[in-house]
Design a protein around this motif. Sequence first.
Motif, PDB file in Angstrom:
ATOM      1  N   ASP A   1       0.850  -1.197   0.000  1.00 38.13           N
ATOM      2  CA  ASP A   1       0.000   0.000   0.000  1.00 38.13           C
ATOM      3  C   ASP A   1       0.883   1.243   0.000  1.00 38.13           C
TER       4      ASP A   1
ATOM      5  N   GLN B   1      -0.005 -11.351  -2.194  1.00 39.40           N
ATOM      6  CA  GLN B   1      -1.264 -11.009  -1.543  1.00 39.40           C
ATOM      7  C   GLN B   1      -1.250 -11.535  -0.113  1.00 39.40           C
TER       8      GLN B   1
ATOM      9  N   LYS C   1      -5.534  -6.826  -1.211  1.00 40.57           N
ATOM     10  CA  LYS C   1      -5.247  -6.482  -2.597  1.00 40.57           C
ATOM     11  C   LYS C   1      -3.980  -7.204  -3.052  1.00 40.57           C
ATOM     12  N   SER C   2      -3.918  -7.568  -4.339  1.00 38.96           N
ATOM     13  CA  SER C   2      -2.711  -8.203  -4.890  1.00 38.96           C
ATOM     14  C   SER C   2      -1.782  -7.129  -5.442  1.00 38.96           C
ATOM     15  N   TYR C   3      -0.491  -7.391  -5.323  1.00 37.83           N
ATOM     16  CA  TYR C   3       0.517  -6.453  -5.803  1.00 37.83           C
ATOM     17  C   TYR C   3       1.465  -7.190  -6.733  1.00 37.83           C
TER      18      TYR C   3
END
Length: 179
Positions: A98, A145, A162-164
């Motif tokens: 994030d 994730q 959320k996936s990164y």
Amino acid sequence: MATTIRRWYRLREKFDILALSEGINLHKLLTGTILALGLAIGVSGTTTAQAAKWTTGTPKVMRGVWYAKPRVQRKGHDTTVTNNAMILTPKWLYVMYDYGNHDYGGNRLAYRKTGKQYRLRAYDRLDKTWSYTKLQRTGKTVTLQKYGTKRAGHRFIAQAGKSYQLQFQTKMSAHLLAK
């Protein structure tokens, strides 16, 4: 042999008298007992599934420094550079996501492979929590994730995070993994 048969008949007569005095049908009692035993044996023999075990350490293909393209924010004369990153060594994990607002990590690493995905867990001694992360590598890109946490003595808490997408950093990883 004759005495054994006589004993059997006497025992049966006593049981029949006892069953009749209490209103029990001998045939129904015998049938119910056989069915109960059959169900107990049948149910106990069907558990053959075995859970996947956690392997200590980290998968070699995932070790290294991974990060996304930095985000630069300018407010007046202030410039802030933030990033999503993951550092994974054989002994510890550090994840910043994030764009730097959240992070977690720890040691006592373990993983299990499910298909093309790795599920990794790490223990944070300060917070006394287990962090669970899904990782999937495609070439020099990894999808990360966080999918849950577990405090010591508490139940697992699922988190649909959320996936990164992170890129492998060769120069930083070479120094980190050189041994």
